[in-house]
Design a protein around this motif. Structure first.
Motif, PDB file in Angstrom:
ATOM      1  N   PRO A  13       0.842  -1.205   0.000  1.00 37.34           N
ATOM      2  CA  PRO A  13       0.000   0.000   0.000  1.00 37.34           C
ATOM      3  C   PRO A  13       0.874   1.252   0.000  1.00 37.34           C
ATOM      4  O   PRO A  13       1.898   1.289   0.689  1.00 37.34           O
ATOM      5  CB  PRO A  13      -0.772  -0.104   1.322  1.00 37.34           C
ATOM      6  CG  PRO A  13       0.132  -0.870   2.228  1.00 37.34           C
ATOM      7  CD  PRO A  13       0.918  -1.816   1.353  1.00 37.34           C
ATOM      8  N   ASN A  74      -8.005   8.869  -1.316  1.00 37.41           N
ATOM      9  CA  ASN A  74      -7.474   8.120  -0.184  1.00 37.41           C
ATOM     10  C   ASN A  74      -8.585   7.330   0.517  1.00 37.41           C
ATOM     11  O   ASN A  74      -9.530   7.923   1.039  1.00 37.41           O
ATOM     12  CB  ASN A  74      -6.801   9.097   0.797  1.00 37.41           C
ATOM     13  CG  ASN A  74      -6.223   8.411   2.014  1.00 37.41           C
ATOM     14  OD1 ASN A  74      -6.663   8.626   3.133  1.00 37.41           O
ATOM     15  ND2 ASN A  74      -5.265   7.552   1.818  1.00 37.41           N
ATOM     16  N   GLY A  76      -7.690   4.704   2.653  1.00 41.53           N
ATOM     17  CA  GLY A  76      -7.122   4.174   3.905  1.00 41.53           C
ATOM     18  C   GLY A  76      -6.353   2.881   3.696  1.00 41.53           C
ATOM     19  O   GLY A  76      -6.631   2.111   2.778  1.00 41.53           O
ATOM     20  N   ASP A  97       4.395  -3.173   4.393  1.00 41.60           N
ATOM     21  CA  ASP A  97       4.366  -1.702   4.339  1.00 41.60           C
ATOM     22  C   ASP A  97       5.405  -1.208   3.336  1.00 41.60           C
ATOM     23  O   ASP A  97       6.423  -1.864   3.106  1.00 41.60           O
ATOM     24  CB  ASP A  97       4.684  -1.107   5.710  1.00 41.60           C
ATOM     25  CG  ASP A  97       3.491  -1.152   6.651  1.00 41.60           C
ATOM     26  OD1 ASP A  97       2.417  -1.603   6.212  1.00 41.60           O
ATOM     27  OD2 ASP A  97       3.636  -0.734   7.812  1.00 41.60           O
ATOM     28  N   ARG A 203      11.490   3.923   9.754  1.00 39.52           N
ATOM     29  CA  ARG A 203      11.048   4.269   8.415  1.00 39.52           C
ATOM     30  C   ARG A 203      12.253   4.635   7.556  1.00 39.52           C
ATOM     31  O   ARG A 203      13.134   5.349   8.017  1.00 39.52           O
ATOM     32  CB  ARG A 203      10.124   5.480   8.534  1.00 39.52           C
ATOM     33  CG  ARG A 203       9.143   5.608   7.455  1.00 39.52           C
ATOM     34  CD  ARG A 203       8.150   6.699   7.804  1.00 39.52           C
ATOM     35  NE  ARG A 203       6.815   6.257   7.430  1.00 39.52           N
ATOM     36  CZ  ARG A 203       6.421   6.176   6.169  1.00 39.52           C
ATOM     37  NH1 ARG A 203       7.218   6.524   5.193  1.00 39.52           N
ATOM     38  NH2 ARG A 203       5.209   5.740   5.891  1.00 39.52           N
ATOM     39  N   GLU A 207       7.607  10.573   6.580  1.00 38.45           N
ATOM     40  CA  GLU A 207       6.961  10.548   7.897  1.00 38.45           C
ATOM     41  C   GLU A 207       5.857   9.512   7.931  1.00 38.45           C
ATOM     42  O   GLU A 207       5.390   9.054   6.892  1.00 38.45           O
ATOM     43  CB  GLU A 207       6.345  11.909   8.167  1.00 38.45           C
ATOM     44  CG  GLU A 207       7.363  13.024   8.059  1.00 38.45           C
ATOM     45  CD  GLU A 207       7.105  14.107   9.065  1.00 38.45           C
ATOM     46  OE1 GLU A 207       5.959  14.579   9.106  1.00 38.45           O
ATOM     47  OE2 GLU A 207       8.053  14.448   9.796  1.00 38.45           O
ATOM     48  N   THR A 208       5.412   9.188   9.136  1.00 33.76           N
ATOM     49  CA  THR A 208       4.313   8.225   9.255  1.00 33.76           C
ATOM     50  C   THR A 208       3.067   8.755   8.541  1.00 33.76           C
ATOM     51  O   THR A 208       2.810   9.959   8.549  1.00 33.76           O
ATOM     52  CB  THR A 208       3.993   7.913  10.727  1.00 33.76           C
ATOM     53  OG1 THR A 208       2.837   7.078  10.766  1.00 33.76           O
ATOM     54  CG2 THR A 208       3.715   9.165  11.541  1.00 33.76           C
TER      55      THR A 208
END
Ligand code: UDP
Ligand code: MG
Length: 311
Positions: A13, A74, A76, A97, A203, A207-208
């Motif tokens: 994703p 978006n 999710g 991820d 990461r 950023e998250t």
């Protein structure tokens, strides 16, 4: 390559991941090439606003093992991985991820377990590096609270980084729930499950993409999908309040018998404000469930695809 021959599908994703996608592709390709078996990598662009889509497209163009789904907006993370699974054709599907927090090399260990006959091999986070104290503590508490609230055996400290067999993927596809907590659904489905431990890396860049608001929605989805306990809080609180009130009434009766002055007003107003607050919380909790029932009743599709490549 004929997609019928695909052995492994890797679902990635992507939401505003322009800084990591090339490196993620490189690492994934290295690992998957080393298996010597046919695979596909499915990038799911979840309405990114940066150059993620462009970069994904260019990777797609030069590597026939790469496929791309791009949402109209978006939707999710949980919906993005659901779409990737829906479009996968491999005998085993791995969700990972995009930010390299889940090391691609662990996929090889998962494949090994799958070949030993396991249908689900989830990644268990032995350690989390490069994440804030807040993220780590909330995650830790969340997984444990969820565990106490549900009868489904959802392993703690596991994310969506996992391998699932084709039959698990097909079972997942038959679940049309909107506010999805995918890792919980995988546990609910059953089959032979096991875990492999790994260290969650920091990461790679950027950023998250899980700000507090998304974390809260995610936790609420998980709890409401797998537990009715919050609804029972109303019953428990009601009983507790009744018992306490009764005890106090008896106490006040004794006080008046012995002519002690009772400071009733302050007590009553604090008590009733407290009860009002509780009422609102209960209504809110019921609302969380009703809102989700409403989502199901509308029966909208889970996602809308804008572009597809490689399928
Ligand atoms: N992601 C997504 N849609 C979103 C939010 C996140 O597809 O709305 C993706 C993101 O690109 C990443 C994965 O979900 O591949 C996990 O997100 P992130 O690493 O930001 O979450 P964290 O590891 O901080 O919990
Ligand atoms: Mg991450």
């Amino acid at each position: 390559m004929n997609s019928a021959e695909v052995k492994y599908s890797i679902v990635v994703p992507l939401y505003n991941e322009e800084e990591v996608i090339i490196e993620t592709y490189r690492r994934l390709k290295e690992v998957m090439d080393s298996t010597g078996e046919p695979y596909e990598i499915i990038f799911v662009n979840d309405g990114s606003k940066d150059k993620t889509l462009e970069i994904a497209k260019s990777i797609c163009k030069r590597d026939k093992n790469i496929k791309l789904l791009s949402f109209s907006r978006n939707f999710g993370h949980q919906i993005a991985i659901t779409a990737g699974m829906d479009y996968s054709s491999g005998e085993a599907i791995v969700v990972i991820d995009a930010d390299l927090q889940d090391p691609p090399e662990v996929i090889l260990k998962m494949i090994e377990k799958w070949k030993q006959g396991y249908d689900v091999v989830y990644g268990k986070r032995a350690k989390r590096k490069g994440e804030t104290f807040f993220k780590k503590i909330t995650a830790k508490v969340f997984y444990r609270v969820l565990k106490t609230m549900t009868d489904v055996d959802i392993p703690v400290d596991t994310g969506d980084f996992r391998l699932i067999d084709r039959k698990v993927c097909d079972a997942l596809k038959s679940i049309k729930e909107h506010n999805r907590y995918v890792r919980g659904l995988v546990s609910w489905i059953g089959f032979k499950q096991t875990g492999v431990e790994f260290v969650r890396e920091p990461r790679f860049a950027g950023e998250t993409k899980y700000p507090l608001k998304k974390m809260v929605k995610f936790a609420a989805d998980a709890i409401t999908s797998f537990s009715y306990k919050p609804l029972k809080i109303a019953t428990y609180t009601g009983v507790a309040v009744c018992v306490l009130c009764f005890a106090y009434m008896v106490f006040a009766l004794f006080q008046s018998l012995f002519a002690v002055a009772v400071h009733a007003w302050a007590l009553i107003s604090v008590f009733s404000l407290f009860l009002n607050g509780l009422m609102f919380i209960m209504i809110g909790i019921i609302g969380e469930y009703i809102g989700r029932i409403y989502d199901e009743a509308k029966g909208r599709p889970l996602y809308i695809i804008d572009e597809k490549e490689g399928f």
